[in-house]
Design a protein around this motif. Structure first.
Motif, PDB file in Angstrom:
ATOM      1  N   ARG A 199       0.836  -1.192   0.000  1.00 16.43           N
ATOM      2  CA  ARG A 199       0.000   0.000   0.000  1.00 16.43           C
ATOM      3  C   ARG A 199       0.873   1.244   0.000  1.00 16.43           C
ATOM      4  N   PRO A 200       0.821   2.042  -1.067  1.00 13.83           N
ATOM      5  CA  PRO A 200       1.692   3.213  -1.176  1.00 13.83           C
ATOM      6  C   PRO A 200       1.478   4.181  -0.011  1.00 13.83           C
ATOM      7  N   GLY A 201       2.556   4.583   0.584  1.00 19.15           N
ATOM      8  CA  GLY A 201       2.495   5.576   1.653  1.00 19.15           C
ATOM      9  C   GLY A 201       2.172   5.023   3.020  1.00 19.15           C
ATOM     10  N   ALA A 202       1.506   3.872   3.080  1.00 17.87           N
ATOM     11  CA  ALA A 202       1.095   3.342   4.380  1.00 17.87           C
ATOM     12  C   ALA A 202       2.302   2.952   5.228  1.00 17.87           C
ATOM     13  N   THR A 203       3.321   2.393   4.592  1.00 15.87           N
ATOM     14  CA  THR A 203       4.513   2.008   5.331  1.00 15.87           C
ATOM     15  C   THR A 203       5.182   3.231   5.958  1.00 15.87           C
ATOM     16  N   GLY A 204       5.225   4.342   5.202  1.00 12.62           N
ATOM     17  CA  GLY A 204       5.809   5.563   5.731  1.00 12.62           C
ATOM     18  C   GLY A 204       5.031   6.106   6.914  1.00 12.62           C
ATOM     19  N   ILE A 205       3.706   5.989   6.852  1.00 10.93           N
ATOM     20  CA  ILE A 205       2.876   6.479   7.950  1.00 10.93           C
ATOM     21  C   ILE A 205       3.094   5.624   9.200  1.00 10.93           C
ATOM     22  N   ILE A 206       3.198   4.316   9.016  1.00 14.67           N
ATOM     23  CA  ILE A 206       3.450   3.439  10.163  1.00 14.67           C
ATOM     24  C   ILE A 206       4.818   3.749  10.767  1.00 14.67           C
ATOM     25  N   THR A 207       5.793   3.998   9.895  1.00 11.37           N
ATOM     26  CA  THR A 207       7.109   4.386  10.402  1.00 11.37           C
ATOM     27  C   THR A 207       7.024   5.675  11.209  1.00 11.37           C
ATOM     28  N   SER A 208       6.202   6.624  10.732  1.00 14.01           N
ATOM     29  CA  SER A 208       6.061   7.890  11.458  1.00 14.01           C
ATOM     30  C   SER A 208       5.391   7.683  12.808  1.00 14.01           C
ATOM     31  N   ILE A 209       4.537   6.652  12.918  1.00 12.66           N
ATOM     32  CA  ILE A 209       3.958   6.318  14.224  1.00 12.66           C
ATOM     33  C   ILE A 209       5.066   5.901  15.186  1.00 12.66           C
ATOM     34  N   GLY A 210       6.009   5.112  14.681  1.00  9.77           N
ATOM     35  CA  GLY A 210       7.149   4.735  15.511  1.00  9.77           C
ATOM     36  C   GLY A 210       7.998   5.922  15.897  1.00  9.77           C
ATOM     37  N   VAL A 211       8.199   6.852  14.955  1.00 10.23           N
ATOM     38  CA  VAL A 211       8.964   8.056  15.265  1.00 10.23           C
ATOM     39  C   VAL A 211       8.235   8.887  16.320  1.00 10.23           C
ATOM     40  N   ALA A 212       6.910   8.994  16.177  1.00  9.36           N
ATOM     41  CA  ALA A 212       6.121   9.713  17.179  1.00  9.36           C
ATOM     42  C   ALA A 212       6.269   9.053  18.549  1.00  9.36           C
ATOM     43  N   GLY A 213       6.331   7.725  18.551  1.00  7.73           N
ATOM     44  CA  GLY A 213       6.537   7.013  19.810  1.00  7.73           C
ATOM     45  C   GLY A 213       7.872   7.342  20.450  1.00  7.73           C
ATOM     46  N   THR A 214       8.930   7.403  19.633  1.00  9.15           N
ATOM     47  CA  THR A 214      10.239   7.745  20.190  1.00  9.15           C
ATOM     48  C   THR A 214      10.260   9.184  20.703  1.00  9.15           C
ATOM     49  N   VAL A 215       9.495  10.070  20.050  1.00  4.50           N
ATOM     50  CA  VAL A 215       9.378  11.447  20.545  1.00  4.50           C
ATOM     51  C   VAL A 215       8.796  11.455  21.954  1.00  4.50           C
TER      52      VAL A 215
END
Length: 422
Positions: A91-107
């Protein structure tokens, strides 16, 4: 504040466990020497917005740091599970969004850890953990399953969740109190700082100039905006926070060169990186962070100036010992300068803001500005930083001089009659 510091020993356990999550979702560009690529897609705002919203939530909820640790560690599980299960791989873009969820978690983890104990040594640990994560996980060969077992990330992420749960348990049972909330001024500054990386990309896209001048202008705007926000916190915050961001940026090329000299072998430079982290934390405990940072930057500048003469040709010589020394000095410089900034902003009740989004924004801005002096696209070999050793050594020399001045100012302030009477 005193109660928080009294229980700081208990905090190190759960906070350290939660910081393990940074090794699962690390910022591969943290020690990059290239400016941010100016390009937007329909998924960019979601990818950029989630970490920004995490910053906003974190700075307004710092008093509930234990929940920030827990929620952040759980958020990190999302990309970890996706990496194993591949639910949205097509799914285009979905992987990037999930990665950003992880980045938000590290924040959330970083802000929660900084809010847990207003302590310079803990600040050094948090920043150092991010640098170590970049060094240890930012290498392509670590993705090789022969070196990186498939379940390792999942085990580390689950361990981080345990750390967050322990933190919640500690507060609920009264083993450690909730930290004092940040001042309203600091929370407002943190809210504005959350969107600083978006400013860099937006300005770069709006300027109708070639990529190089656009990057420099965008970086200058970012540095000025960050400086203005930091100045709102207080005059004492600007110099030391800006210097910590400058050091984080200035060690990026030496770190890359050190990894190259070490043959990109984690077993060669890994222990040196941990020793550098320990030196930074020890300097913070002893109240000598500025001195340690100045010495580390000075020695690193000298090593960078002489590295080609020592090794012959940097592009065909591997010197594991030299690489390990560079990595240890770089980590010590970053952690010590972060602790120096922490000492300045702790009394302002703004530690998570200054050592979090403002520190990174300064580093991003300086990185974009220095592109004016770089032309990596014209460097044919695989170590482009090697052609600009004198530039990075000069930047480290500037940092060393500034940190020395900070150390002298702190020393004179400590000997003043007003300080002695207190």
């Amino acid at each position: 504040m005193q109660n928080t510091r009294r229980h700081a020993g208990w905090l190190w356990g759960p906070v350290a466990l939660a910081l393990i999550a940074l090794f699962v979702v690390s910022d591969y560009d943290l020690l990059s020497t290239r400016s941010t690529y100016f390009g937007l897609s329909k998924y960019s705002f979601a990818s950029l917005g989630l970490p920004a919203l995490a910053v906003v939530a974190g700075v307004w909820l710092t008093r509930h740091w234990q929940w920030l640790l827990t929620v952040g560690a759980v958020a990190v599980l999302a990309p970890v599970i996706e990496a194993q299960a591949h639910f949205v791989i097509y799914r285009p873009g979905a992987t990037g969004i999930i990665t950003s969820i992880g980045v938000a978690g590290t924040v959330l983890i970083v802000i929660g850890a900084l809010a847990a104990a207003q302590d310079a040594a803990l600040a050094a640990l948090v920043v150092g953990a991010q640098v170590l994560a970049t060094l240890f996980r930012g290498l392509d060969w670590l993705d090789n399953q022969a070196f990186h077992p498939a379940g390792l990330d999942l085990a580390l992420a689950l361990l981080a969740v345990v750390g967050g749960v322990l933190a919640v348990y500690g507060v609920r049972t009264g083993r450690t109190p909730q930290s004092e909330p940040m001042s309203r001024r600091a929370a407002v500054v943190g809210t504005a700082a959350a969107f600083l990386p978006i400013v860099l990309i937006a300005v770069g896209n709006l300027i109708t100039l070639p990529p190089l001048p656009a990057a420099v202008i965008a970086g200058t705007v970012l540095v000025l905006c960050t400086a203005g926000l930091t100045l709102v916190l207080g005059r004492g915050a600007l110099l030391k926070t800006a210097m910590a961001g400058f050091v984080l940026f200035a060690v990026s090329a030496p770190a890359n060169i050190g990894i190259y000299f070490a043959g990109s072998q984690l077993t060669t430079y890994g222990s040196a990186a941990v020793i550098g982290l320990g030196i930074g934390i020890l300097g913070a405990h002893l109240g000598r962070s500025a001195v340690v940072a100045a010495v580390a930057c000075t020695v690193l500048a000298v090593v960078m100036w002489t590295s080609v003469e020592v090794t012959g040709r940097y592009d065909d010589t591997v010197q594991g010992g030299l690489g390990s020394l560079i990595i240890a000095l770089a980590v010590a410089a970053v952690t010590s300068s972060a602790a120096t900034a922490a000492n300045a902003v702790t009394k302002l009740h703004a530690l998570p803001v200054a050592i979090g989004p403002l520190l990174l924004a300064f580093a991003l801005g300086f990185r974009a500005v220095v592109q004016l002096f770089l032309a990596y696209d014209k460097v044919p070999h695989e170590l482009p930083e090697g052609d600009y050793i004198s530039l990075w050594a000069t930047l480290l020399g500037v940092a060393a001089v500034a940190l020395t001045a900070i150390a002298l100012l702190d020393f004179n302030r400590g000997r003043s009659p007003a300080a002695t009477s207190r």
